[in-house]
Design a protein around this motif. Structure first.
Motif, mmCIF file in Angstrom:
data_model
loop_
_atom_site.group_PDB
_atom_site.id
_atom_site.type_symbol
_atom_site.label_atom_id
_atom_site.label_comp_id
_atom_site.label_asym_id
_atom_site.label_seq_id
_atom_site.Cartn_x
_atom_site.Cartn_y
_atom_site.Cartn_z
ATOM 1 N N CYS A 272 0.860 -1.175 0.000
ATOM 2 C CA CYS A 272 0.000 0.000 0.000
ATOM 3 C C CYS A 272 0.897 1.225 0.000
ATOM 4 C CB CYS A 272 -0.919 0.022 1.215
ATOM 5 S SG CYS A 272 -1.879 1.559 1.353
ATOM 6 N N TYR A 273 0.762 2.062 -1.017
ATOM 7 C CA TYR A 273 1.553 3.298 -1.016
ATOM 8 C C TYR A 273 0.626 4.506 -0.983
ATOM 9 C CZ TYR A 273 0.817 3.672 -6.142
ATOM 10 O OH TYR A 273 0.267 3.770 -7.402
ATOM 11 N N LEU A 274 1.165 5.559 -0.411
ATOM 12 C CA LEU A 274 0.479 6.851 -0.320
ATOM 13 C C LEU A 274 1.368 7.889 -0.970
ATOM 14 C CD1 LEU A 274 -1.766 8.728 0.919
ATOM 15 C CD2 LEU A 274 -0.239 8.953 2.898
ATOM 16 N N TYR A 275 0.846 8.530 -2.007
ATOM 17 C CA TYR A 275 1.600 9.550 -2.724
ATOM 18 C C TYR A 275 0.966 10.915 -2.480
ATOM 19 C CZ TYR A 275 3.426 12.302 -6.647
ATOM 20 O OH TYR A 275 4.007 13.286 -7.419
ATOM 21 N N ASP A 276 1.762 11.828 -1.913
ATOM 22 C CA ASP A 276 1.348 13.210 -1.700
ATOM 23 C C ASP A 276 1.633 13.989 -2.984
ATOM 24 O OD1 ASP A 276 1.467 16.030 -1.036
ATOM 25 O OD2 ASP A 276 1.510 15.457 1.070
ATOM 26 N N ILE A 277 0.578 14.407 -3.670
ATOM 27 C CA ILE A 277 0.733 15.013 -4.994
ATOM 28 C C ILE A 277 1.533 16.312 -4.926
ATOM 29 C CG2 ILE A 277 -0.511 16.016 -6.956
ATOM 30 C CD1 ILE A 277 -2.860 14.108 -6.206
ATOM 31 N N LYS A 278 1.181 17.201 -4.018
ATOM 32 C CA LYS A 278 1.848 18.505 -3.940
ATOM 33 C C LYS A 278 3.294 18.369 -3.507
ATOM 34 C CE LYS A 278 1.361 23.122 -1.915
ATOM 35 N NZ LYS A 278 0.528 23.995 -1.032
ATOM 36 N N ALA A 279 3.572 17.530 -2.515
ATOM 37 C CA ALA A 279 4.935 17.381 -2.000
ATOM 38 C C ALA A 279 5.769 16.432 -2.848
ATOM 39 C CB ALA A 279 4.893 16.887 -0.561
ATOM 40 N N ASN A 280 5.137 15.702 -3.782
ATOM 41 C CA ASN A 280 5.822 14.684 -4.597
ATOM 42 C C ASN A 280 6.580 13.703 -3.696
ATOM 43 O OD1 ASN A 280 6.681 13.321 -6.891
ATOM 44 N ND2 ASN A 280 8.510 14.603 -7.138
ATOM 45 N N LYS B 241 2.023 -4.330 10.864
ATOM 46 C CA LYS B 241 1.999 -3.023 10.219
ATOM 47 C C LYS B 241 0.587 -2.574 9.855
ATOM 48 C CE LYS B 241 6.511 -3.874 8.030
ATOM 49 N NZ LYS B 241 7.210 -4.016 6.728
ATOM 50 N N GLY B 242 -0.348 -3.540 9.784
ATOM 51 C CA GLY B 242 -1.690 -3.178 9.390
ATOM 52 C C GLY B 242 -2.328 -4.263 8.556
ATOM 53 N N ALA B 243 -3.386 -3.903 7.844
ATOM 54 C CA ALA B 243 -4.163 -4.906 7.120
ATOM 55 C C ALA B 243 -4.788 -4.305 5.872
ATOM 56 C CB ALA B 243 -5.252 -5.468 8.035
ATOM 57 N N ILE B 244 -4.982 -5.183 4.875
ATOM 58 C CA ILE B 244 -5.708 -4.862 3.646
ATOM 59 C C ILE B 244 -6.816 -5.889 3.502
ATOM 60 C CG2 ILE B 244 -5.599 -4.701 1.127
ATOM 61 C CD1 ILE B 244 -2.579 -4.193 1.412
ATOM 62 N N LYS B 245 -8.000 -5.427 3.135
ATOM 63 C CA LYS B 245 -9.100 -6.350 2.850
ATOM 64 C C LYS B 245 -9.884 -5.828 1.656
ATOM 65 C CE LYS B 245 -11.461 -8.033 6.285
ATOM 66 N NZ LYS B 245 -12.430 -8.118 7.409
ATOM 67 N N PHE B 246 -10.066 -6.681 0.647
ATOM 68 C CA PHE B 246 -10.954 -6.411 -0.474
ATOM 69 C C PHE B 246 -12.182 -7.302 -0.316
ATOM 70 C CE2 PHE B 246 -6.751 -5.907 -2.866
ATOM 71 C CZ PHE B 246 -6.749 -4.531 -2.798
ATOM 72 N N ASN B 247 -13.352 -6.712 -0.281
ATOM 73 C CA ASN B 247 -14.611 -7.468 -0.304
ATOM 74 C C ASN B 247 -15.287 -7.225 -1.648
ATOM 75 O OD1 ASN B 247 -14.548 -8.517 2.382
ATOM 76 N ND2 ASN B 247 -15.163 -6.499 3.146
ATOM 77 N N VAL C 251 -11.156 -2.154 2.771
ATOM 78 C CA VAL C 251 -10.898 -1.821 4.170
ATOM 79 C C VAL C 251 -9.391 -1.799 4.341
ATOM 80 C CG1 VAL C 251 -11.220 -2.467 6.573
ATOM 81 C CG2 VAL C 251 -13.037 -2.925 4.902
ATOM 82 N N LEU C 252 -8.872 -0.685 4.831
ATOM 83 C CA LEU C 252 -7.422 -0.466 4.851
ATOM 84 C C LEU C 252 -6.996 0.121 6.182
ATOM 85 C CD1 LEU C 252 -4.829 -0.497 3.090
ATOM 86 C CD2 LEU C 252 -5.487 1.761 2.252
ATOM 87 N N ASN C 253 -5.934 -0.473 6.732
ATOM 88 C CA ASN C 253 -5.394 0.014 8.004
ATOM 89 C C ASN C 253 -3.878 -0.031 7.931
ATOM 90 O OD1 ASN C 253 -4.721 0.615 10.629
ATOM 91 N ND2 ASN C 253 -5.551 -1.253 11.511
ATOM 92 N N THR C 254 -3.236 1.139 7.766
ATOM 93 C CA THR C 254 -1.778 1.258 7.746
ATOM 94 C C THR C 254 -1.387 2.400 8.674
ATOM 95 O OG1 THR C 254 -1.490 2.916 5.985
ATOM 96 C CG2 THR C 254 -1.897 0.636 5.288
ATOM 97 N N PRO C 255 -0.091 2.600 8.927
ATOM 98 C CA PRO C 255 0.299 3.733 9.774
ATOM 99 C C PRO C 255 -0.174 5.084 9.251
ATOM 100 C CG PRO C 255 2.122 2.193 9.585
ATOM 101 C CD PRO C 255 1.059 1.705 8.639
ATOM 102 N N GLN C 256 -0.377 5.202 7.926
ATOM 103 C CA GLN C 256 -0.795 6.488 7.352
ATOM 104 C C GLN C 256 -2.279 6.558 7.012
ATOM 105 O OE1 GLN C 256 1.827 4.713 5.810
ATOM 106 N NE2 GLN C 256 3.381 5.764 7.054
ATOM 107 N N ILE C 257 -2.914 5.399 6.758
ATOM 108 C CA ILE C 257 -4.254 5.401 6.161
ATOM 109 C C ILE C 257 -5.196 4.490 6.934
ATOM 110 C CG2 ILE C 257 -5.571 5.023 4.047
ATOM 111 C CD1 ILE C 257 -2.887 5.055 2.522
ATOM 112 N N ASN C 258 -6.395 4.989 7.172
ATOM 113 C CA ASN C 258 -7.515 4.161 7.616
ATOM 114 C C ASN C 258 -8.681 4.422 6.675
ATOM 115 O OD1 ASN C 258 -6.971 2.733 10.374
ATOM 116 N ND2 ASN C 258 -6.043 4.755 10.571
ATOM 117 N N ALA C 259 -9.231 3.360 6.110
ATOM 118 C CA ALA C 259 -10.276 3.552 5.114
ATOM 119 C C ALA C 259 -11.292 2.431 5.177
ATOM 120 C CB ALA C 259 -9.670 3.612 3.710
#
Length: 344
Positions: free
Chosen positions: A86-94, A126-132, A141-149
């Motif tokens: 799982c990656y998180l890309y900050d568009i403005k900060a590149n 580190k967290g979890a990924i789930k696709f239903n 459903v996503l749980n990482t140090p940066q993202i909860n969704a």
């Protein structure tokens, strides 16, 4: 491509007789029908039970684009190992940060056996990924140090995915199902800050089959708002190399199947900022340039497994002509490309 070129989605991709159904379908198949597949080796002998198991590969991927962030989430099962990122890309900060997961031999993860209904998940400290997948609709459903969704991916009314199956290698096949330009419902929290979803878009990829032992592909994907329209784009060359292709363009949910495309770029120059990709078709319906800004990459050089994976985030310029003959101009439209070699 006219509707006459598209088959009704079967209940099972592989019939009880062992026949694999090839071509484009009007929606997801309900079952892959792996239990019916008569897999043979290159000498036309029945494959062993181990070959049946270890030669099957599968991956699931979701891409999310918001005004501030790009998020890429994937789970892959190559039998020897299960992996995820799982990656998180900050568009403005590149700036790109990522979390990764690695599990051995089918332990500690699962994949959805059906493109229409099922669950894929992986987790560690580190967290979890789930696709239903519920009746063909995807949830993340996503749980990482940066993202909860907790998100639902919602297509336009009557919008259809691209679903197809091709022969692959000598006796294999690859089923691919993708849908871009999907809206999002639910909650997305990035770095403890709730993100609005009214301008967010997403796309998914479900791919599975008896792919080549050694394969590679190039790929491009867009989920964007352009000229007050929601567009989705999927272009690829490589793994689905026999028969029809998976190139498709969605405009406000309407699906337009496209012809084959070429990818031109150089690996001899730095792949970010200085490299320009050209993606085009011989019939003139696709003419795009892509300028990478950042990259998620991974290299594995092991005994049984090799992988050289690069997924780029950047901007597209050019045009696409849909199957109705309408020309769509793209100018600095954010999207993804990928250059991938795998031996699995």
């Amino acid at each position: 491509m006219t509707q006459l070129d598209i088959n009704l989605a079967p209940e099972s991709l592989i019939l009880p007789s062992g026949k694999v159904l090839f071509g484009h379908f009007d929606g997801p198949v309900k079952s892959l029908g792996l239990e019916h597949f008569n897999y043979t080796n290159v000498m036309d002998k029945p494959a062993s039970a181990m070959e049946h198991y270890f030669h099957f590969k599968q991956f699931q991927f979701v891409s999310i684009v918001t005004p501030r962030f790009v998020i890429g989430v994937a789970i892959a099962d190559i039998r020897y190992v299960g992996s995820a990122f799982c990656y998180l890309y900050d568009i403005k900060a590149n700036r790109l940060v990522e979390s990764t997961w690695l599990k051995p031999l089918g332990m500690g993860y699962q994949m959805s056996a059906s493109p229409s209904s099922g669950k894929a998940e992986i987790s560690n400290r580190k967290g979890a990924i789930k696709f239903n997948i519920v009746d063909g609709l995807w949830q993340l459903v996503l749980n990482t140090p940066q993202i909860n969704a907790e998100l639902e991916l919602l297509p336009h009314a009557l919008s259809l995915p691209m679903a197809m199956c091709n022969p692959t290698g000598y006796s294999g096949w690859t089923y691919t199902q993708k849908h871009n330009g999907l809206k999002l419902k639910g909650s997305l929290v990035v770095n403890h800050e709730s993100q609005p979803l009214n301008h967010a878009l997403a796309g998914y990829d479900y791919s599975a089959g008896y792919m080549r032992r050694e394969t590679s592909w190039r790929w491009a994907s867009i989920n964007a708002n352009v000229d007050n329209k929601v567009i989705g784009l999927n272009l690829a060359a490589g793994v689905n190399e026999t028969g029809c292709n998976e190139n498709v363009f969605w405009v406000d949910g309407a699906r337009h199947l496209l012809g084959p495309v070429h990818f031109e770029f150089s690996r001899d120059v730095p792949m970010v900022n200085e490299s320009v990709w050209r993606i085009y078709s011989d019939n003139g319906e696709v003419e795009l340039n892509f300028h990478p800004r950042n990259c998620r990459q991974e290299k594995l050089n092991l005994w049984l497994i090799k992988s050289n994976f690069r997924q780029f985030i950047g901007y597209f310029d050019g045009f696409i002509i849909d199957s109705d003959g309408v020309k769509h101009q793209l100018k600095q439209v954010l999207g993804l490309t990928e250059d991938h070699f795998a031996r699995w």
